[in-house]
Scaffold this motif. Structure first.
Motif, short mmCIF file in Angstrom:
data_model
loop_
_atom_site.label_atom_id
_atom_site.label_comp_id
_atom_site.label_asym_id
_atom_site.label_seq_id
_atom_site.Cartn_x
_atom_site.Cartn_y
_atom_site.Cartn_z
N UNK A 1 -1.05 -35.80 13.75
CA UNK A 1 -2.13 -36.56 14.37
C UNK A 1 -1.75 -38.03 14.59
N UNK A 2 -0.52 -38.42 14.18
CA UNK A 2 -0.12 -39.77 14.55
C UNK A 2 0.72 -40.52 13.52
N UNK A 3 0.39 -40.40 12.26
CA UNK A 3 1.13 -41.13 11.22
C UNK A 3 2.47 -40.45 10.92
N UNK A 4 3.36 -41.22 10.34
CA UNK A 4 4.52 -40.61 9.70
C UNK A 4 4.23 -40.42 8.23
N UNK A 5 5.00 -39.57 7.60
CA UNK A 5 4.82 -39.34 6.16
C UNK A 5 6.17 -39.49 5.49
N UNK A 6 6.22 -40.23 4.40
CA UNK A 6 7.44 -40.28 3.60
C UNK A 6 7.14 -39.67 2.24
N UNK A 7 7.88 -38.63 1.88
CA UNK A 7 7.62 -37.98 0.59
C UNK A 7 8.91 -37.89 -0.22
N UNK A 8 8.74 -37.84 -1.54
CA UNK A 8 9.89 -37.78 -2.45
C UNK A 8 10.05 -36.36 -2.97
N UNK A 9 11.18 -35.76 -2.74
CA UNK A 9 11.39 -34.39 -3.19
C UNK A 9 11.15 -34.26 -4.69
N UNK A 10 11.66 -35.24 -5.45
CA UNK A 10 11.53 -35.20 -6.91
C UNK A 10 10.10 -35.28 -7.41
N UNK A 11 9.22 -35.83 -6.57
CA UNK A 11 7.85 -36.06 -7.04
C UNK A 11 7.02 -34.78 -7.06
N UNK B 1 0.13 -35.00 -8.85
CA UNK B 1 1.11 -36.09 -8.67
C UNK B 1 0.95 -36.73 -7.30
N UNK B 2 1.25 -38.02 -7.24
CA UNK B 2 1.43 -38.65 -5.94
C UNK B 2 2.82 -38.30 -5.45
N UNK B 3 2.95 -37.84 -4.21
CA UNK B 3 4.27 -37.39 -3.74
C UNK B 3 4.77 -38.19 -2.54
N UNK B 4 3.91 -39.00 -1.94
CA UNK B 4 4.40 -39.72 -0.77
C UNK B 4 3.37 -40.66 -0.19
N UNK B 5 3.75 -41.24 0.94
CA UNK B 5 2.97 -42.31 1.55
C UNK B 5 2.94 -42.13 3.07
N UNK B 6 1.79 -42.43 3.66
CA UNK B 6 1.71 -42.44 5.12
C UNK B 6 2.32 -43.74 5.63
N UNK B 7 3.11 -43.64 6.70
CA UNK B 7 3.78 -44.83 7.23
C UNK B 7 3.51 -44.95 8.73
N UNK B 8 3.57 -46.18 9.22
CA UNK B 8 3.22 -46.42 10.62
C UNK B 8 4.35 -46.01 11.56
N UNK B 9 5.61 -46.07 11.07
CA UNK B 9 6.70 -45.61 11.95
C UNK B 9 6.96 -44.12 11.69
#
Lengths: 333, 333
Positions: free
Chosen positions: A233-243, A296-304
């Motif tokens: 829907x528009x955002x990028x997502x950055x997630x950590x495999x380890x998380x 757990x928190x696994x990642x963050x929404x990013x604008x790029x």
């Protein structure tokens, strides 16, 4: 009534009526559903949600659950992640000629206990019979109606850069448990499906108000499919495999089978996106419930990286976590 | 997207999403269903009815209809005969590996036009794929929500001695049309299914108020099953074989095949029980609509013969018309 399902059980005649009256209906008869009619009545005021899912899981019984439990929780979860309180369900059975009536009892018992656990009522149903070789033993469809929560607006469109992505429980158990049962793999006895009613977690997170952006249950395609859908829907997502919480047994079995736990279906894993400032409270809410203890928190929404999910891998690399392609695991729900 | 359904279309991954987004959803996207979510929203205040039916008809296309049309009208009819106004539907597809995507388009087009005709909206759905040999090409489940009509109380328990039994249209066409299509019988080209939306007839009869006792659509098991179900709540029923409208072609084909037209499934025949004094008005209402032009009074509720349906036959004899037994016609809906 014992033995096996015959074509006559689906004919609409005397035997069909006996099956309904003697085997199926007794599990659901209640004050709210006092007689066998074509439609069940319910009442609600204001906005409501309607959902449906068919369940074709193979095999219908697997460690940690069965098709009946799945059919109740799966449909209730679809309502819960949309912010609704599940109220009433339909139960439609497509039985294959030859299906043991004892197994039908087992499934119906399971449907009833799951419905009780989820606080919903089955108020109408249907039964069809298909010839041997035209079905899978038992297929179930449940549709559900839920009461929408006023003021709670949930949508991937509400995700903002910096929002946090939370996962409520270890991933990959359900798909592997079903696969193990189907293929009689040795891991099947200790690996249990996570099939569960997610409504308590969803209702808890609703307390966050507008800081709760959206929720999904990570079923077919696993968390990978959900994250890609949210990113689309528009955002990028950055997630950590380890998380990501993953049980060692699941990690080992997935590794052995060449499967990615992030792509494996779950039936009791909630993915929630919340405002960064609400992450700690969200995790407290989730961890306060037995189903969310390992949240757990696994990642963050990013604008790029718009529309993309970037995975920071265990060994420190970065790659796209794509929408799963290929066969994955068929018939796991 | 063309070709055939593969297992990957049901995996929850990229191809599954493409099938939903490119093939299925475009038929139903609307202001009320603006994005693909797990649940569709609707609103109503007060008492509502919920119903479900699975459709496993073989073949999925037959003279006078197809599984899509059946799945919409059948579920709407279940609501209509309970006195409700159908509002929203779910659409759950179980597709068999190998099913042609062109046929899927044909079915979806049919679902959409039937929904438009019935004034209902499909607001949520689900798609599963089962391996070849585990399905029937396409199975459909639709669940429907309708608004109950305040003050309209319909139940077989309200039938009184002297009440009249009405049938809205000629019986036996649907089951025979499907059978003819399945077995490539020559009658198949001229014999059409009666698959239709009965809500206009039901809404018309609701004007009778308390004089309308109850309604049923005579599907599986035909009018024989419905009459026995109505009688099972306490009254006896006396019906005249000659009074039932039956098309000559149906009578001839049924005779040839050794089938009783009264036991054959219909998809556009309403059975209504009304107070004797309201029969003339009821028939006027039914005959005022194209679907009810051939409506007839076929029998009377009686205080004796409790639980039984007595048929006065064409040759003047009297026999019980029992709840159908035996195989009848499998998979006609």
């Amino acid at each position: 009534m014992s033995g096996r399902i015959t074509l006559e059980h689906g004919s609409g005649g005397a035997l069909a009526r006996e099956l309904t009256e003697q085997v199926i209906y007794p599990y659901f008869q209640s004050q709210d559903y006092p007689e066998l009619v074509d439609a069940g009545s319910f009442s609600l005021a204001g906005p409501a949600l309607l959902t449906t899912d068919s369940y074709v899981v193979d095999p219908p019984f697997f460690p940690g659950g069965d098709i009946g439990r799945l059919a109740v929780f799966g449909t209730c979860n679809d309502l819960a992640v949309c912010g609704a309180v599940p109220l009433v369900l339909t139960l439609a059975l497509v039985l294959e000629e030859g299906f043991p009536i004892a197994d039908l009892h087992r499934v119906l018992h399971s449907v009833r206990s799951a419905a009780d656990e989820a606080g919903v009522r089955v108020i109408t149903g249907d039964t069809k019979v298909v010839p041997a070789g035209k079905g899978g033993g038992i297929y179930i469809n449940t549709a559900g109606v839920g009461r929408a929560t006023p003021g709670l607006e949930l949508s991937p469109a509400r995700i903002r850069a910096g929002d946090r992505v939370l996962v409520s429980a270890p991933v990959g158990s359900h798909g592997l448990a079903v696969l193990a049962a189907r293929e009689s793999l040795a891991i099947g006895t200790t690996l249990l499906s996570d099939c569960a009613n997610l409504h308590p977690l969803c209702a808890g997170l609703a307390e966050l108000g507008p800081a709760l952006r959206c929720m999904r249950d990570a079923t077919r395609g696993g968390v990978a499919a959900v994250l890609n859908e949210l990113a689309s829907t528009g955002m990028g997502m950055e997630v950590l495999e380890d998380a990501f919480p993953i049980r060692p047994l699941v990690a080992a079995a997935a590794n052995l089978l060449g499967l990615n736990p992030l792509e494996i279906a779950n039936e009791g894993v909630l993915v929630a996106v919340v405002a960064a400032g609400a992450e700690a409270q969200a995790l407290r809410i989730l961890r306060g419930h037995p189903l969310g203890r390992e949240a757990r928190g696994v990642g963050t929404a990013v604008a790029d990286r718009r529309g993309k999910v970037v995975l920071e891998t265990t060994i420190g690399g970065r790659r796209y976590l794509d929408m799963p392609r290929g066969l994955l695991l068929p018939r796991i729900c």
